[in-house]
Design a protein around this motif. Sequence first.
Motif, PDB file in Angstrom:
ATOM      1  N   MET A 255       0.835  -1.209   0.000  1.00  0.00           N
ATOM      2  CA  MET A 255       0.000   0.000   0.000  1.00  0.00           C
ATOM      3  C   MET A 255       0.866   1.254   0.000  1.00  0.00           C
ATOM      4  N   SER A 256       1.994   1.195   0.692  1.00  0.00           N
ATOM      5  CA  SER A 256       2.906   2.347   0.720  1.00  0.00           C
ATOM      6  C   SER A 256       3.486   2.617  -0.663  1.00  0.00           C
ATOM      7  N   ILE A 257       3.846   1.557  -1.368  1.00  0.00           N
ATOM      8  CA  ILE A 257       4.390   1.728  -2.722  1.00  0.00           C
ATOM      9  C   ILE A 257       3.344   2.335  -3.649  1.00  0.00           C
ATOM     10  N   VAL A 258       2.096   1.857  -3.533  1.00  0.00           N
ATOM     11  CA  VAL A 258       1.013   2.429  -4.334  1.00  0.00           C
ATOM     12  C   VAL A 258       0.830   3.900  -3.996  1.00  0.00           C
ATOM     13  N   ALA A 259       0.897   4.231  -2.695  1.00  0.00           N
ATOM     14  CA  ALA A 259       0.773   5.626  -2.279  1.00  0.00           C
ATOM     15  C   ALA A 259       1.906   6.476  -2.850  1.00  0.00           C
ATOM     16  N   TYR A 260       3.111   5.935  -2.852  1.00  0.00           N
ATOM     17  CA  TYR A 260       4.247   6.626  -3.471  1.00  0.00           C
ATOM     18  C   TYR A 260       3.930   6.974  -4.928  1.00  0.00           C
ATOM     19  N   LEU A 261       3.471   5.979  -5.674  1.00  0.00           N
ATOM     20  CA  LEU A 261       3.214   6.169  -7.110  1.00  0.00           C
ATOM     21  C   LEU A 261       2.097   7.183  -7.339  1.00  0.00           C
ATOM     22  N   ILE A 262       1.063   7.137  -6.504  1.00  0.00           N
ATOM     23  CA  ILE A 262      -0.047   8.096  -6.647  1.00  0.00           C
ATOM     24  C   ILE A 262       0.443   9.511  -6.380  1.00  0.00           C
ATOM     25  N   ILE A 263       1.240   9.662  -5.323  1.00  0.00           N
ATOM     26  CA  ILE A 263       1.751  10.993  -4.981  1.00  0.00           C
ATOM     27  C   ILE A 263       2.670  11.532  -6.075  1.00  0.00           C
ATOM     28  N   LEU A 264       3.568  10.686  -6.573  1.00  0.00           N
ATOM     29  CA  LEU A 264       4.512  11.142  -7.602  1.00  0.00           C
ATOM     30  C   LEU A 264       3.828  11.450  -8.921  1.00  0.00           C
ATOM     31  N   SER A 265       2.748  10.745  -9.214  1.00  0.00           N
ATOM     32  CA  SER A 265       2.029  10.996 -10.473  1.00  0.00           C
ATOM     33  C   SER A 265       0.971  12.081 -10.328  1.00  0.00           C
ATOM     34  N   GLY A 266       0.724  12.517  -9.091  1.00  0.00           N
ATOM     35  CA  GLY A 266      -0.257  13.560  -8.850  1.00  0.00           C
ATOM     36  C   GLY A 266       0.349  14.955  -8.965  1.00  0.00           C
ATOM     37  N   GLY A 267      -0.392  15.900  -8.507  1.00  0.00           N
ATOM     38  CA  GLY A 267       0.043  17.288  -8.612  1.00  0.00           C
ATOM     39  C   GLY A 267       0.736  17.782  -7.360  1.00  0.00           C
ATOM     40  N   LYS A 268       0.913  19.094  -7.327  1.00  0.00           N
ATOM     41  CA  LYS A 268       1.632  19.722  -6.225  1.00  0.00           C
ATOM     42  C   LYS A 268       0.926  19.491  -4.897  1.00  0.00           C
ATOM     43  N   ARG A 269      -0.403  19.528  -4.900  1.00  0.00           N
ATOM     44  CA  ARG A 269      -1.141  19.378  -3.650  1.00  0.00           C
ATOM     45  C   ARG A 269      -0.875  18.014  -3.007  1.00  0.00           C
ATOM     46  N   LEU A 270      -0.826  16.980  -3.826  1.00  0.00           N
ATOM     47  CA  LEU A 270      -0.533  15.640  -3.299  1.00  0.00           C
ATOM     48  C   LEU A 270       0.875  15.570  -2.724  1.00  0.00           C
TER      49      LEU A 270
ATOM     50  N   PRO B  91      10.522  23.979   1.900  1.00  0.00           N
ATOM     51  CA  PRO B  91       9.512  24.958   1.486  1.00  0.00           C
ATOM     52  C   PRO B  91       8.603  24.382   0.425  1.00  0.00           C
ATOM     53  N   SER B  92       7.458  25.010   0.257  1.00  0.00           N
ATOM     54  CA  SER B  92       6.530  24.582  -0.778  1.00  0.00           C
ATOM     55  C   SER B  92       7.175  24.722  -2.149  1.00  0.00           C
ATOM     56  N   GLU B  93       6.774  23.836  -3.044  1.00  0.00           N
ATOM     57  CA  GLU B  93       7.306  23.915  -4.406  1.00  0.00           C
ATOM     58  C   GLU B  93       6.803  25.188  -5.061  1.00  0.00           C
ATOM     59  N   GLY B  94       7.730  25.986  -5.538  1.00  0.00           N
ATOM     60  CA  GLY B  94       7.354  27.240  -6.166  1.00  0.00           C
ATOM     61  C   GLY B  94       7.007  27.081  -7.618  1.00  0.00           C
ATOM     62  N   GLY B  95       6.411  28.077  -8.164  1.00  0.00           N
ATOM     63  CA  GLY B  95       6.083  28.049  -9.578  1.00  0.00           C
ATOM     64  C   GLY B  95       6.954  29.010 -10.351  1.00  0.00           C
ATOM     65  N   TYR B  96       6.390  29.609 -11.369  1.00  0.00           N
ATOM     66  CA  TYR B  96       7.126  30.564 -12.183  1.00  0.00           C
ATOM     67  C   TYR B  96       6.266  31.793 -12.378  1.00  0.00           C
ATOM     68  N   GLU B  97       6.946  32.908 -12.639  1.00  0.00           N
ATOM     69  CA  GLU B  97       6.226  34.150 -12.869  1.00  0.00           C
ATOM     70  C   GLU B  97       6.752  34.792 -14.148  1.00  0.00           C
ATOM     71  N   LEU B  98       5.847  35.560 -14.784  1.00  0.00           N
ATOM     72  CA  LEU B  98       6.200  36.269 -16.012  1.00  0.00           C
ATOM     73  C   LEU B  98       6.856  37.595 -15.683  1.00  0.00           C
ATOM     74  N   ILE B  99       7.999  37.881 -16.314  1.00  0.00           N
ATOM     75  CA  ILE B  99       8.585  39.216 -16.179  1.00  0.00           C
ATOM     76  C   ILE B  99       8.858  39.741 -17.585  1.00  0.00           C
ATOM     77  N   PRO B 100       8.733  40.997 -17.750  1.00  0.00           N
ATOM     78  CA  PRO B 100       8.912  41.569 -19.099  1.00  0.00           C
ATOM     79  C   PRO B 100      10.347  41.484 -19.544  1.00  0.00           C
ATOM     80  N   ASP B 101      10.534  41.271 -20.827  1.00  0.00           N
ATOM     81  CA  ASP B 101      11.858  41.245 -21.428  1.00  0.00           C
ATOM     82  C   ASP B 101      12.066  42.571 -22.122  1.00  0.00           C
ATOM     83  N   HIS B 102      12.923  43.422 -21.560  1.00  0.00           N
ATOM     84  CA  HIS B 102      13.128  44.794 -22.075  1.00  0.00           C
ATOM     85  C   HIS B 102      14.149  44.833 -23.203  1.00  0.00           C
ATOM     86  N   SER B 103      14.716  43.687 -23.575  1.00  0.00           N
ATOM     87  CA  SER B 103      15.784  43.717 -24.567  1.00  0.00           C
ATOM     88  C   SER B 103      15.250  44.047 -25.947  1.00  0.00           C
TER      89      SER B 103
END
Length: 206
Positions: A108-123, A194-206
Amino acid sequence: MDFHLVPRSEDRNYTGFLTKTIVYTSTLIIFLASFGLTVSSIVVPKWISYHNEQVWYSYGLHRRCSSVTDSCQSFPLRDDCSGRGRYFCSMWRSVAFLMSFAVVLEGMSIVAYLIILSGGKRLRESGWKVLSLLIILSVAVQASSMSIVAYLYDHEERFFVGWKLDESWIYCIVSWCVGLFCAACLIVAGRVLPSEGGYELIPDHS
């Protein structure tokens, strides 16, 4: 104006980049080894054994082997569970049941591992609680099995001088120690990292 993705500032400051996904993946690999040891302790009939220059005997959870017959037979049999052997038989069957239950919990623990790894950030953020609990339960069951066998070894009259706790008993110890290590890593990672962070958009002034 173009935009491009960059890690959020809190992610850039976390130089270790030790994410929960890495912890889950690495502990799963280690836990699979623990699972293999648990299965081996059940399959290999060498929990308690006796060796001298002429003969050897060994007790497994489901088989008893001897050099006298040069074979293994099912154990315990009905004759083993009569009279004074009733207590030993009951305890030995309890160990066999507990170890089988430990395999179920680890599965059951192995199944839980696989579910968590295949799930999203919340899991990944909250799944460690259920997963570590399952692993700790399997650890407790195996530790109880090990203790019962050690008790029988010390107090059962059939195990006199020359008998020893053998490799299957050691497999059980190593298995639950490794499982406990995995559970500890998951708990520490769940509370400290820490919680897994995401990404943010920043303008490219080049």
